[in-house]
Enzyme design. Structure first.
Site, PDB file in Angstrom:
ATOM      1  N   HIS A 180       0.816  -1.224   0.000  1.00 57.25           N
ATOM      2  CA  HIS A 180       0.000   0.000   0.000  1.00 57.25           C
ATOM      3  C   HIS A 180       0.853   1.278   0.000  1.00 57.25           C
ATOM      4  CE1 HIS A 180       0.534   0.104   4.401  1.00 57.25           C
ATOM      5  NE2 HIS A 180       0.116   1.345   4.360  1.00 57.25           N
ATOM      6  N   LYS A 184       0.534   5.570  -1.960  1.00 58.20           N
ATOM      7  CA  LYS A 184       0.527   6.869  -1.279  1.00 58.20           C
ATOM      8  C   LYS A 184       0.934   7.957  -2.277  1.00 58.20           C
ATOM      9  CE  LYS A 184       1.764   5.008   3.278  1.00 58.20           C
ATOM     10  NZ  LYS A 184       0.752   5.362   4.257  1.00 58.20           N
ATOM     11  N   ASP A 238       7.359  -7.391   8.175  1.00 60.84           N
ATOM     12  CA  ASP A 238       6.119  -6.618   8.071  1.00 60.84           C
ATOM     13  C   ASP A 238       6.347  -5.285   7.352  1.00 60.84           C
ATOM     14  OD1 ASP A 238       3.334  -6.121   8.841  1.00 60.84           O
ATOM     15  OD2 ASP A 238       4.135  -4.636  10.242  1.00 60.84           O
ATOM     16  N   HIS A 243       7.609  -2.314   2.301  1.00 65.75           N
ATOM     17  CA  HIS A 243       7.473  -0.854   2.217  1.00 65.75           C
ATOM     18  C   HIS A 243       8.828  -0.127   2.149  1.00 65.75           C
ATOM     19  CE1 HIS A 243       3.513  -2.032   3.154  1.00 65.75           C
ATOM     20  NE2 HIS A 243       3.547  -1.912   4.463  1.00 65.75           N
ATOM     21  N   LYS A 344       7.819  -0.133  16.048  1.00 62.58           N
ATOM     22  CA  LYS A 344       6.588   0.211  16.768  1.00 62.58           C
ATOM     23  C   LYS A 344       6.997   0.915  18.054  1.00 62.58           C
ATOM     24  CE  LYS A 344       3.762  -2.453  14.206  1.00 62.58           C
ATOM     25  NZ  LYS A 344       2.815  -1.838  13.267  1.00 62.58           N
TER      26      LYS A 344
HETATM   27  C1  BG6 Z   1       1.240  -2.325   7.324  1.00 62.07           C
HETATM   28  C2  BG6 Z   1       1.844  -3.081   8.468  1.00 62.07           C
HETATM   29  O1  BG6 Z   1       1.625  -2.885   6.106  1.00 62.07           O
HETATM   30  O2  BG6 Z   1       1.681  -0.978   7.380  1.00 62.07           O
HETATM   31  C3  BG6 Z   1       1.485  -2.440   9.792  1.00 62.07           C
HETATM   32  O3  BG6 Z   1       1.361  -4.424   8.445  1.00 62.07           O
HETATM   33  C4  BG6 Z   1       1.848  -0.975   9.795  1.00 62.07           C
HETATM   34  O4  BG6 Z   1       2.134  -3.102  10.868  1.00 62.07           O
HETATM   35  C5  BG6 Z   1       1.297  -0.292   8.557  1.00 62.07           C
HETATM   36  O5  BG6 Z   1       1.310  -0.387  10.959  1.00 62.07           O
HETATM   37  C6  BG6 Z   1       1.797   1.127   8.451  1.00 62.07           C
HETATM   38  O6  BG6 Z   1       1.147   1.741   7.395  1.00 62.07           O
HETATM   39  P1  BG6 Z   1       0.993   3.314   7.329  1.00 62.07           P
HETATM   40  O7  BG6 Z   1       0.318   3.564   6.024  1.00 62.07           O
HETATM   41  O8  BG6 Z   1       0.153   3.703   8.522  1.00 62.07           O
HETATM   42  O9  BG6 Z   1       2.360   3.865   7.426  1.00 62.07           O
END
Ligand code: BG6
Length: 499
Positions: A180, A184, A238, A243, A344
Site C-alpha cells: 500500500h 501513497k 512486516d 514498504h 513500533k
Molecule cells: C502495514 C503493516 O503494512 O503498514 C502495519 O502491516 C503498519 O504493521 C502499517 O502499521 C503502516 O502503514 P501506514 O500507512 O500507517 O504507514
C-alpha cells in the site's frame, strides 16, 4: 471512470481491512464517479450475515472511516451495490455457490477477486476458484484479476513457492500484489520529483551523496487482534521487506525508458539485485533488531512491553524494531551507505527519506545553530533533501544561509514544500488509488513476482542469522534501539530523529 463494468468480490469481508480501508476507499471512488457503471461488490466470509446486515455494517464503516464528508443519501445509494455471500474459503462448494450467484444477470462479468485473508489461504482460495471454473484465460473477453495482500511469503523460499503456486492458476498479468505504500500520493511523487526536474538527478549519485536514511516509525504497539500475525513476522518482514525496500527503490533506481509497468518494475528489480547488507566484518555491523520494553506514556499510563502483549509468545525473539545498513553495488551508488529503520512504539509516527549530501570542500563560513538569538558554533551542516512521506506531507531541502546581522555566519534553513500549503485538500488514500488501478488493469503500483523474490533476497541473510542478532530492548516512546546508532560508523551523520 474505470471503463469495464465489474464485480468485486472481497474474500475476508468481515475483517478489519474491509471495514477500515477497502469499503471507504471504494465509497470515495463512487462519490467521485470513478467506479465503473455498473458495478457490484460482494463480501464473502464465514459469518452468518445477509445482504442487509452487511450493508448496515458497511454504512457504519463509511461513516467512521471515510476521509471526505459523506452525504447519507450517497451512502444509501452506494450500499445498494453491496451484497453478502456466506462461504468457507476451504470448501469447494462455497465457490460453486458463488459461481452460480455471479452468473446472475445483475453481476457484471469482469471479476476482481480481492484476497483480504490470511496468507496461508492464498493458494487454497486461488486453487478453489480455478476448480470452480472462475479463473478465465487472460485472452478471454472478460477478465479475472486477483488482488493479494502482503505478506507474500515468510522468507525467500516460501515467497518463491507461493509465486509458483499462484502462477499455476493465474497469469502474472492477472495478479496484483498490494504494497500500500506505493499507492501513497507522496510515494508516487518520488519518481516525478526525481525525473520531472533536471536539477536533482545530476547530484543523485556517489559523487555528491554522503548517505541516505529512511525511517518509518510508528507510535502504536500491537493493535487489537494483531499479536498472532505480528509475532510470526515482526518488523523485518512486516515493513522492511516491502514498504522500506520499495521506498529505497524509488529514490535510487535508474530512470525507466518509459512509464509502463514493466519498465518501472524492471528498474526496481535491477536495483534490488544490486542491493546487499553492508557487512564489514560480520552481520552485526549491518543489522540491529529490537523489542520495546514496558514503560509509561506522557500521561503516566502503563505501556505493555512487546513480550507482555496479547498473543505474543513471552519468550519471543521477534523484532518490533529493525535497522539495517545496506549498500547498492552499482556504478551510481557504490560506497554510499543506505540506512533503513522502522519500529513500533517509537517517539513519533513519521515516514521520511533523507538524502544527505556531502559537505562543501572548503569551509569558508562559520556554521551556527541558534535558539532565541543565542547562537552556538557547530560543525558544518550538509545539505539534506527530505521526502516527508507522512504526516505533514512534503519535500524540503536544508540549505545553509547567511544569518542576517553583522557577522558572516551561516545557519541551516528549510526550503519547504508542503502539500497542505499548496493544495489545501486531503490526499487520496492509498487504497483509493490502488483499487482503481486494479479496475483499470494498471499494475504499475503493484509488485511483480521477481520483484518480491528480489526483496526477500536482500533480507534473507538476516533471517539465516537471527541467532546472532538477538533483539535489544528499547524504551517505548523514544527512537528505538540505541545500539542502532552504531550503523553510522564511518558515516557523516546520525539518525535524524525528527530533526
Ligand atoms: C502495514 C503493516 O503494512 O503498514 C502495519 O502491516 C503498519 O504493521 C502499517 O502499521 C503502516 O502503514 P501506514 O500507512 O500507517 O504507514
Amino acid at each position: 471512470r474505470a471503463h469495464d463494468p465489474a464485480t468485486i468480490v472481497i474474500f475476508g469481508a468481515s475483517g478489519d481491512l474491509t471495514h477500515r480501508k477497502l469499503i471507504p476507499a471504494l465509497f470515495v471512488a463512487y462519490m467521485q464517479d470513478l467506479l465503473p457503471e455498473p458495478f457490484r461488490i460482494v463480501g464473502f466470509a464465514r459469518r452468518d450475515y445477509d445482504d442487509e446486515i452487511f450493508r448496515d455494517m458497511m454504512e457504519d464503516s463509511i461513516r467512521n472511516f471515510t476521509r471526505l464528508p459523506a452525504a447519507e443519501e450517497t451512502i444509501r445509494r452506494f450500499v445498494e451495490h453491496l451484497y453478502y455471500h456466506k462461504g468457507d474459503l476451504s470448501s469447494p462448494d462455497s465457490y460453486a455457490a458463488l459461481k452460480d450467484r455471479l452468473a446472475g444477470a445483475a453481476y457484471p462479468e469482469n471479476h476482481l477477486f480481492y484476497l483480504s485473508i490470511i496468507p496461508d489461504l492464498f493458494h487454497t482460495t486461488v486453487h478453489n476458484l480455478q476448480k470452480a471454473g472462475m479463473i478465465r484465460d487472460p485472452e478471454e473477453e472478460h477478465w479475472t484479476r486477483v488482488v493479494i495482500e502482503k505478506p507474500f511469503g515468510k522468507d525467500l523460499e516460501s515467497a518463491i513457492a507461493l509465486n509458483k503456486e499462484l502462477l499455476e492458476h493465474l497469469d502474472e498479468t492477472q495478479i496484483y500484489r498490494i504494497d500500500h505504500y506505493l499507492g501513497k500520493e507522496t510515494v508516487q511523487n518520488i519518481l516525478s520529483f526525481r525525473f520531472a526536474n533536471a536539477i536533482f538527478e545530476p547530484v543523485f549519485n556517489r559523487s555528491y551523496v554522503d548517505h541516505i536514511q529512511i525511517t518509518a516509525s510508528e507510535t502504536v504497539g500491537m493493535e487489537k487482534g494483531r499479536g498472532g500475525y505480528y509475532d510470526e513476522y515482526g518488523a523485518l518482514r512486516d515493513m522492511v521487506t516491502n514498504h522500506l525496500l520499495q521506498l529505497l527503490c524509488l529514490v535510487t533506481m535508474e530512470a525507466p525508458g518509459d512509464l509502463s509497468a514493466e519498465s518501472i518494475r524492471n528498474e526496481k528489480v535491477k536495483l534490488l539485485n544490486a542491493t546487499k547488507l553492508d557487512i564489514r566484518e560480520d552481520i552485526t555491523d549491518a543489522v540491529c533488531r529490537g523489542q520495546y520494553a514496558e514503560g509509561v506514556d506522557s500521561d503516566g499510563n502503563k505501556i505493555k512491553g512487546y513480550l507482555q502483549e496479547d498473543r505474543i509468545d513471552p519468550q519471543s525473539d521477534t523484532d518490533s524494531f529493525a535497522a539495517l545498513r545496506l549498500s547498492i553495488n552499482n556504478w551510481r551508488w557504490a560506497g554510499v551507505p543506505i540506512l533503513l529503520r522502522t519500529g513500533k512504539r517509537m517517539a513519533r509516527k513519521t515516514t521520511e527519506i533523507a538524502v544527505q549530501f556531502k559537505v562543501p570542500p572548503l569551509q569558508l563560513f562559520q556554521q551556527v545553530e541558534c535558539e532565541d538569538d543565542v547562537c552556538d558554533i557547530t560543525r558544518i551542516k550538509p545539505n539534506t533533501l527530505i521526502f516527508r512521506i507522512q504526516p505533514d506531507e512534503g519535500i524540503f531541502l536544508k540549505v545553509g544561509t547567511k544569518r542576517p546581522g553583522m557577522r558572516f555566519v551561516v545557519e541551516d534553513v528549510d526550503m519547504d514544500f508542503s502539500y497542505s500549503g499548496k493544495w489545501n485538500q486531503s490526499l487520496p488514500e492509498a487504497y483509493e488509488r490502488l483499487l482503481l488501478d486494479t479496475l483499470h488493469g494498471d499494475s504499475t503500483l503493484f509488485t511483480r513476482s521477481d520483484e518480491v523474490a528480489a526483496e526477500w533476497r536482500v533480507v534473507q541473510p538476516i533471517l539465516d542469522n537471527l541467532e546472532l542478532l538477538k533483539p535489544f530492548a528499547y524504551p517505548p516512546g523514544e527512537w528505538g534501539v540505541k545500539e542502532s546508532d552504531e550503523l553510522f560508523l564511518g558515516v557523516e551523520g546520525f539518525w535524524r530523529n525528527g530533526r
